[in-house]
Scaffold this motif. Structure first.
Motif, short mmCIF file in Angstrom:
data_model
loop_
_atom_site.label_atom_id
_atom_site.label_comp_id
_atom_site.label_asym_id
_atom_site.label_seq_id
_atom_site.Cartn_x
_atom_site.Cartn_y
_atom_site.Cartn_z
N VAL A 2 42.83 51.67 49.76
CA VAL A 2 42.17 52.72 50.54
C VAL A 2 42.13 52.34 52.02
O VAL A 2 42.34 53.19 52.91
N ASN A 3 41.90 51.09 52.30
CA ASN A 3 41.83 50.63 53.69
C ASN A 3 43.17 50.80 54.39
O ASN A 3 43.22 51.24 55.55
N LEU B 115 46.41 53.76 58.38
CA LEU B 115 47.67 54.41 58.76
C LEU B 115 47.57 55.93 58.71
O LEU B 115 48.59 56.61 58.86
N LYS B 116 46.35 56.45 58.49
CA LYS B 116 46.09 57.90 58.46
C LYS B 116 46.96 58.61 57.42
O LYS B 116 47.40 59.74 57.64
N PHE B 117 47.22 57.91 56.34
CA PHE B 117 47.96 58.44 55.18
C PHE B 117 49.39 58.86 55.54
O PHE B 117 50.04 59.55 54.77
N ASP B 118 49.88 58.47 56.69
CA ASP B 118 51.26 58.79 57.10
C ASP B 118 52.12 57.57 56.81
O ASP B 118 52.30 56.69 57.67
N ILE B 119 52.65 57.49 55.60
CA ILE B 119 53.40 56.32 55.18
C ILE B 119 54.88 56.61 54.99
O ILE B 119 55.63 55.76 54.51
N ASN B 120 55.34 57.80 55.36
CA ASN B 120 56.76 58.13 55.26
C ASN B 120 57.47 57.56 56.49
O ASN B 120 57.91 58.28 57.39
N ILE B 121 57.58 56.25 56.52
CA ILE B 121 58.15 55.54 57.66
C ILE B 121 59.65 55.38 57.44
O ILE B 121 60.08 54.90 56.38
#
Length: 411
Positions: free
Chosen positions: A269-270, A275-281
């Motif tokens: 969760v942390n 990362l503001k739930f933006d993990i499509n890097i």
């Protein structure tokens, strides 16, 4: 779903301990996925033999009555039609032949034109369409396969290159009082072991390392929770990319039960909130596969480029390089190491990079191969020294002076 047992899970080891890798090929488990060097099952169209190629040839042959026309290439057919049009246009301007050159029916005979060769046909094609691109259309052959998304592939990778600008990393280690560069390298080395033993996609590994770096760039982390951060990053990346990701208990097991279940879920969760739930890097591995297809590189050359690219995951000085540029430089170095030529107009078109844009990064990658490997970072080199990966880790790098001569020719 992998079970938490000694037989199916990676060897339990704490983060502070040195990784133990046995050189027993019988016990080595290698990923057999579409992203692996062995590749997935080859696709083919169910109606690949039902084409209209012969129908077009039959129509051309019917126009020439009394003559049998054999199989011709598409260029030859176009050349014949072009010459026929030229003959029709010249009918009104050509003088009539004398009577002695006419047959009994009064039909004027014309001298036969020779059938153009392949080279002449290619010249005729260029004269018909002088604006032909100087690069290959690598996606035309896949337009009929809906699973390859050939229609949208350029838009997809252009979008990924735009997203790269949102995930630019800068040096963050000076903001971490309890960590250093060596600890990060050991963590990534352990993550490579986890990816290989759980048989995860390589995209999962690259994304997990990105998640670790972006989290450390924003949050202070202590050394006792660094392994928890790495295992949780793999869990998030596996949920994002895998069809059947490992469960939470599996990650607790590989950490040698050093953490509790609540700690791992809290770290998950942390990370997502940070990362503001933006993990499509965007990751370099996706660009590398695309660029290798554009170069029509074989599997061994692609594996060599993958080996170079995966080595950079452990190196802190490569974290601020964009994924697309890193992938292009790794492919160019692999092409030069295999003596398969250099940067082509096709690669320049699809990557958006000129060869001179890659020279600086290319030199650094070659020096990375030349450098003596760290005794604590063995996972990548041992992995790509296996015969399944064509033993590309044993290929010697290019001599520095020879590489400089080649770069001068490129400019």
């Amino acid at each position: 779903m992998p079970q938490a047992s000694e037989a199916n899970n990676p060897q339990c080891r704490s983060f502070g301990k040195e990784p133990s890798i046995t050189e027993k090929d019988d016990c080595l488990h290698i990923k057999r996925s579409p992203s692996s060097p062995q590749g997935g099952p080859k696709k083919r169209s169910a109606f690949e033999d039902l084409t209209n190629a012969k129908q077009g040839q039959d129509q051309v042959s019917k126009k020439k009555a009394g003559k049998v026309v054999g199989k011709k290439t598409q260029k030859s057919v176009i050349a014949q039609e072009t010459l026929k049009n030229e003959e029709n246009n010249l009918k009104s301007t050509e003088p009539k032949a004398p009577l002695e050159h006419q047959d009994n029916a009064g039909v004027q005979k014309k001298p036969k034109r020779p059938v153009p060769t392949e080279e002449k046909a290619a010249d005729v094609d260029k004269s018909v369409d002088p604006k032909l691109p100087d690069y290959d259309e690598v996606d035309e052959e896949n337009l009929k396969d809906p699973f390859l998304n050939a229609i949208y592939v350029n838009d997809i990778f252009n979008y990924m290159k735009e997203r790269e600008k949102q995930f630019v990393l800068k040096g963050y280690m000076e903001k971490q009082p309890d960590l250093n560069i060596e600890m990060r390298g050991i963590l990534v080395d352990w993550m490579v072991e986890v990816q290989e033993n759980f048989e995860l996609n390589h995209e999962t590994l690259y994304l997990a390392v990105k998640l670790v770096d972006h989290y450390l760039a924003l949050t202070v982390c202590m050394r006792e929770t660094l392994q928890l951060l790495g295992s949780t990053a793999i869990l998030i990346a596996a949920k994002f990319d895998e069809r059947c990701p490992p469960c939470v208990d599996d990650f607790l097991y590989i950490c040698d039960d050093a953490y509790q279940r609540e700690e791992l879920l809290s770290m998950e969760v942390n990370i997502l909130r940070t990362l503001k739930f933006d993990i499509n890097i965007p990751v370099a591995y996706r660009f590398l596969r695309r660029y290798a297809k554009c170069a029509r590189a074989n599997l061994e050359t692609l594996t060599l480029a993958r080996y170079i690219c995966e080595l950079t995951l452990q190196e802190y000085e490569f974290i601020w390089e964009s994924a697309s540029k890193l992938a292009a430089s790794c492919l160019l170095l692999a092409l030069k190491m295999k003596e398969l030529g250099g940067w082509t107009p096709t690669l320049e078109h699809y990557t958006g990079y000129h060869v001179t844009d890659l020279h600086s990064l290319l030199r650094r990658l070659n020096l990375l191969l030349y450098s003596k490997p760290d005794e604590k970072l063995k996972a990548v080199r041992y992995k790509y020294a296996h015969k399944v990966f064509f033993e590309v880790a044993k290929i010697p790098p290019i001599d520095v002076l020879k590489l400089e001569d080649q770069l001068k020719v490129d400019t």
